[in-house]
Design a protein around this motif. Structure first.
Motif, short mmCIF file in Angstrom:
data_model
loop_
_atom_site.label_atom_id
_atom_site.label_comp_id
_atom_site.label_asym_id
_atom_site.label_seq_id
_atom_site.Cartn_x
_atom_site.Cartn_y
_atom_site.Cartn_z
N ASP A 199 0.17 4.03 1.57
CA ASP A 199 -0.21 4.93 2.65
C ASP A 199 0.68 4.78 3.89
N ASP B 278 0.84 -1.21 0.00
CA ASP B 278 0.00 0.00 0.00
C ASP B 278 0.86 1.25 0.00
N GLN C 156 1.11 2.26 5.73
CA GLN C 156 0.67 1.34 6.77
C GLN C 156 1.49 0.06 6.74
N ARG D 2 -2.12 5.09 9.10
CA ARG D 2 -1.98 5.79 7.84
C ARG D 2 -1.14 7.05 8.05
MG MG Z 1 -4.39 1.67 4.33
#
Ligand code: MG
Ligand code: UDP
Length: 315
Positions: free
Chosen positions: A98, A96, A100, A203
């Motif tokens: 973001d 991802d 994370q 995030r």
């Molecule tokens: Mg995420």
């Protein structure tokens, strides 16, 4: 193929995260191999993600970067497929954008594959679940149901944060289905997969793109992609109802002499009609849902449409 390790990064409205991710990913990967590439898929973002990605691409000719821009938002599954299609590495990690999922974990997965030639894929599963309460409960039930009714086994904790050898990527790319559900596809292609825990971070910026209804739809897609059990349900239900109906008729004949039988019977009949009608509609609905999927598939539309692709030259 000269690239050792590709990171495939689906991005939807991640304008403030892409640069953070880029720095973190380069830092982590450079400690592992200089033969890595970043494949960003901009899934029709409505914010400034497109320009920020293009700026990174222009500013860093020394790094192998591919940026794929979709013509609109096609969803994360489509973005993953596009990323896998464009990735050139011997190892490919889906991660991802973001923050994370820590890029260091991608390195750890790469190292694991280096050391274990017999393993084909490494899946990172979240060691700490952030969700609590209702959502968590729903997700757990979903995995219970899908594992009971389908031929593939899905692990609840498994995410699509994983590193695949080239042969696994090629196998995934051969699956032409429109309604994609990665966890199921990973399980469908098989291969020897090892699981490693990772700590899910918060995030960096922005908010999650999922809500309850989006997840519910995704769950239905997952179930419908891996089992036709709901299609067969009416058969069992119909059989059961016929038997109950027959017994009921015989019973009605026996209690015929009751007082006010006609009134009781009237209400009972009305309820019965509602019930049977409802069950028939549900069955028809299930058929309709499956036929809808078949309809989308036979139209043979592409899973995604790209607007622009920027990439580095082959060497
Ligand atoms: Mg995420
Ligand atoms: N994403 C995407 N297309 C979408 C929704 C999400 O490419 O339509 C990307 C998003 O940018 C992020 C990843 O998929 O990099 C995971 O999304 P998100 O963080 O919203 O999901 P969560 O982590 O909450 O499960």
């Amino acid at each position: 193929m000269s690239v050792k390790h590709s990171l495939v990064v689906p991005c939807y409205n991640e304008q403030d995260n892409v640069a953070l991710f880029f720095d973190a990913a380069c830092r982590a990967m450079e400690g592992y191999t200089h033969s890595f590439e970043l494949v960003f898929v901009n899934d029709g973002s409505k914010d400034d993600t497109a320009d920020r990605l293009n700026a990174l691409y222009a500013a860093h000719p020394e790094i192998k970067i591919t940026v794929v821009h979709f013509a609109r938002n096609f969803g994360k599954e489509a973005a993953i497929l596009a990323g896998l299609t464009h990735a050139r590495g011997n190892y490919v990690t889906v991660i991802d954008g973001d923050m994370q999922q820590p890029p260091e974990k991608a390195v750890e997965m790469g190292r694991f594959l280096d050391e274990h030639p017999d393993i084909d894929a490494v899946a990172a599963f979240p060691a700490n679940r952030r969700e609590k309460g209702f959502m968590r409960w729903c997700k757990r039930k979903f995995y219970k149901v899908i594992n009971r009714v389908s031929d593939v086994t899905l692990v609840e904790e498994a995410s699509d944060f994983r590193t695949l050898r080239r042969k696994v990527v090629d196998a995934l790319l051969r699956l032409p289905e429109y309604h994609r559900f990665s966890k199921g596809l990973f399980s469908f292609v098989g291969f020897r997969t090892h699981a490693l825990p990772y700590d899910v971070a918060e995030r960096a910026t922005g908010t999650t793109k999922w809500n309850f209804f989006k997840l519910l739809r995704y769950a239905f897609d997952g179930i419908m992609a891996y089992t036709d059990m709901p299609l067969k349900l009416p058969l069992w239900l119909g059989g059961f109802m016929s038997v109950v109906g027959a017994i009921g008729l015989i019973a009605a004949g026996i209690v015929k002499l009751c007082d006010n039988f006609a009134v009781v019977m009237g209400w009972a009949l009305a309820a019965l009609i509602m019930l049977v009608g409802g069950l028939i509609l549900v069955s028809v609905g299930v058929m309709g849902a499956y036929i809808g999927k078949i309809h989308t598939q036979v139209k043979n539309r592409p899973v995604f449409i790209t607007r622009d692709v920027y990439s580095y030259p082959e060497d």
